[in-house]
Design a protein around this motif. Structure first.
Motif, mmCIF file in Angstrom:
data_model
loop_
_atom_site.group_PDB
_atom_site.id
_atom_site.type_symbol
_atom_site.label_atom_id
_atom_site.label_comp_id
_atom_site.label_asym_id
_atom_site.label_seq_id
_atom_site.Cartn_x
_atom_site.Cartn_y
_atom_site.Cartn_z
ATOM 1 N N TYR A 31 0.848 -1.181 0.000
ATOM 2 C CA TYR A 31 0.000 0.000 0.000
ATOM 3 C C TYR A 31 0.890 1.239 0.000
ATOM 4 O O TYR A 31 1.676 1.440 0.921
ATOM 5 N N ALA A 32 0.801 2.076 -1.023
ATOM 6 C CA ALA A 32 1.604 3.292 -1.138
ATOM 7 C C ALA A 32 0.819 4.477 -0.582
ATOM 8 O O ALA A 32 -0.414 4.486 -0.564
ATOM 9 N N LEU A 33 1.552 5.475 -0.105
ATOM 10 C CA LEU A 33 0.916 6.674 0.425
ATOM 11 C C LEU A 33 0.338 7.509 -0.716
ATOM 12 O O LEU A 33 0.863 7.492 -1.831
ATOM 13 N N PRO A 34 -0.745 8.241 -0.481
ATOM 14 C CA PRO A 34 -1.305 9.093 -1.545
ATOM 15 C C PRO A 34 -0.353 10.218 -1.916
ATOM 16 O O PRO A 34 0.450 10.683 -1.108
ATOM 17 N N GLY A 35 -0.442 10.669 -3.173
ATOM 18 C CA GLY A 35 0.459 11.701 -3.669
ATOM 19 C C GLY A 35 0.093 13.080 -3.167
ATOM 20 O O GLY A 35 -0.984 13.317 -2.618
ATOM 21 N N LEU A 36 1.022 14.027 -3.402
ATOM 22 C CA LEU A 36 0.821 15.407 -2.974
ATOM 23 C C LEU A 36 0.689 16.363 -4.152
ATOM 24 O O LEU A 36 0.641 17.570 -3.953
ATOM 25 N N SER A 40 -6.283 14.279 -8.337
ATOM 26 C CA SER A 40 -6.689 12.897 -8.176
ATOM 27 C C SER A 40 -5.873 12.235 -7.077
ATOM 28 O O SER A 40 -4.633 12.277 -7.080
ATOM 29 N N LYS A 41 -6.555 11.601 -6.105
ATOM 30 C CA LYS A 41 -5.943 10.817 -5.021
ATOM 31 C C LYS A 41 -4.930 11.657 -4.249
ATOM 32 O O LYS A 41 -3.795 11.241 -4.004
ATOM 33 N N HIS A 42 -5.323 12.860 -3.873
ATOM 34 C CA HIS A 42 -4.450 13.725 -3.089
ATOM 35 C C HIS A 42 -4.529 13.345 -1.615
ATOM 36 O O HIS A 42 -5.557 12.876 -1.120
ATOM 37 N N ASP A 43 -3.422 13.527 -0.891
ATOM 38 C CA ASP A 43 -3.379 13.201 0.532
ATOM 39 C C ASP A 43 -4.323 14.140 1.289
ATOM 40 O O ASP A 43 -4.152 15.365 1.260
ATOM 41 N N PRO A 44 -5.356 13.606 1.961
ATOM 42 C CA PRO A 44 -6.304 14.504 2.651
ATOM 43 C C PRO A 44 -5.705 15.208 3.860
ATOM 44 O O PRO A 44 -6.260 16.182 4.343
ATOM 45 N N THR A 45 -4.578 14.738 4.368
ATOM 46 C CA THR A 45 -3.976 15.372 5.548
ATOM 47 C C THR A 45 -3.051 16.529 5.186
ATOM 48 O O THR A 45 -2.570 17.223 6.084
ATOM 49 N N LYS A 46 -2.794 16.735 3.914
ATOM 50 C CA LYS A 46 -1.886 17.796 3.469
ATOM 51 C C LYS A 46 -2.682 18.919 2.812
ATOM 52 O O LYS A 46 -3.808 18.728 2.345
ATOM 53 N N PHE A 47 -2.058 20.117 2.766
ATOM 54 C CA PHE A 47 -2.711 21.275 2.163
ATOM 55 C C PHE A 47 -2.679 21.152 0.641
ATOM 56 O O PHE A 47 -1.661 20.744 0.064
ATOM 57 N N LYS A 48 -3.769 21.499 -0.011
ATOM 58 C CA LYS A 48 -3.883 21.426 -1.467
ATOM 59 C C LYS A 48 -4.204 22.815 -2.002
ATOM 60 O O LYS A 48 -5.194 23.426 -1.597
ATOM 61 N N ALA A 49 -3.352 23.319 -2.888
ATOM 62 C CA ALA A 49 -3.537 24.655 -3.452
ATOM 63 C C ALA A 49 -4.689 24.636 -4.456
ATOM 64 O O ALA A 49 -4.977 23.611 -5.072
ATOM 65 N N PRO A 50 -5.379 25.761 -4.649
ATOM 66 C CA PRO A 50 -6.500 25.791 -5.609
ATOM 67 C C PRO A 50 -5.990 25.706 -7.044
ATOM 68 O O PRO A 50 -4.901 26.178 -7.379
#
Length: 257
Positions: A31-36, A40-50
């Motif tokens: 199981y690999a960690l989600p990308g940043l 698509s499939k962004h890590d929900p615990t990290k900040f995502k720019a608009p």
């Protein structure tokens, strides 16, 4: 567990009180960690720019995407809801009531009322064999397997280290073909607009022609100015009459006497 050798120490094999990690195999790095980067499939615990994108280009500048007169609105629907006009309907004709028919003396069977009127002895019967017991197959003694004692997968005894020879690797060997290695074009380059700021993009629309009239106009050869008589005097013109046949009888009109 019974062995021919005597026991050493006070420890004896027993059932484990809780789960032991050595008895279970983990899936490993499956199981690999989600990308940043990207959506698509962004890590929900990290900040995502608009991120923003342009709409789809339409084929026609004045295209109408409305469904048109497809939906038919009933006539009793107004902007304030349904109108209050009462509506009535006719029901079907009810069935005619039938006369009640009382049962006659022949409908009763008094010979079958012995158990309800007189005392009777108990009666028993044998039912058919149930099919539930034939389908239930309990496991026998051979269905259970004890943990192995020999080898490297022992549970209750200590096992000596074991080694194995792996196969020959093709990487770095003498028969490796270096021409089959992937080149620079084999890798897919990530668009920089995914992880950096996306610059504005512009496009040129199609050429639009000015609407004009497509009717045919008369040219100079279509006019006859010598035949115009409304703006100038016209010389007298004469023509010959029609030629009459000699075999036609003259017209004789009735004259009064």
């Amino acid at each position: 567990m019974t062995t021919a050798e005597p026991w050493v120490g006070t420890w004896r094999p027993h059932r484990p009180r809780g789960p032991i990690a050595a008895l279970y195999g983990s899936p490993g790095p499956k199981y690999a960690l989600p990308g940043l980067t990207g959506i698509s499939k962004h890590d929900p615990t990290k900040f995502k720019a608009p991120m923003f994108s342009f709409g789809i280009r339409h084929d026609q500048s004045g295209s109408d995407a409305s469904p048109g007169p497809r939906y038919l609105i009933p006539s009793n629907i107004t902007r304030r809801g349904r109108d209050g006009t009462p509506a009535f309907s006719l029901h079907s004709r009810r069935k005619e009531p039938q006369l009640f028919r009382a049962p006659g003396p022949g409908h009763y069977s008094p010979e079958h009322s012995e158990k309800s009127v007189f005392r009777s002895y108990p009666a028993y019967s044998l039912s058919a064999r149930s099919t539930e017991f034939s389908t239930s197959q309990t496991p026998g003694p051979a269905s259970y397997s004890l943990p192995p004692v020999l080898g490297h997968k022992t549970v209750v005894t200590s096992a000596a280290p074991t080694y194995s020879l792996s196969g020959r690797s093709k990487n770095g060997s003498f028969h490796e073909d270096l021409k089959k290695t992937p080149g620079p074009a084999a890798y897919i380059v990530v668009d920089p607009c995914v992880y950096t700021k996306k610059p504005p993009q512009y496009s040129m629309t199609g050429r639009h022609f000015v609407p004009g009239e497509t009717t045919k106009k008369p040219g100079p050869g279509a006019h006859y100015p010598e035949l115009v008589t409304s703006t100038r005097k016209k010389a007298p013109s004469f023509s010959f009459g029609l030629r009459h046949s000699e075999y036609i009888s003259p017209l004789i009109a009735d004259e009064p006497e």
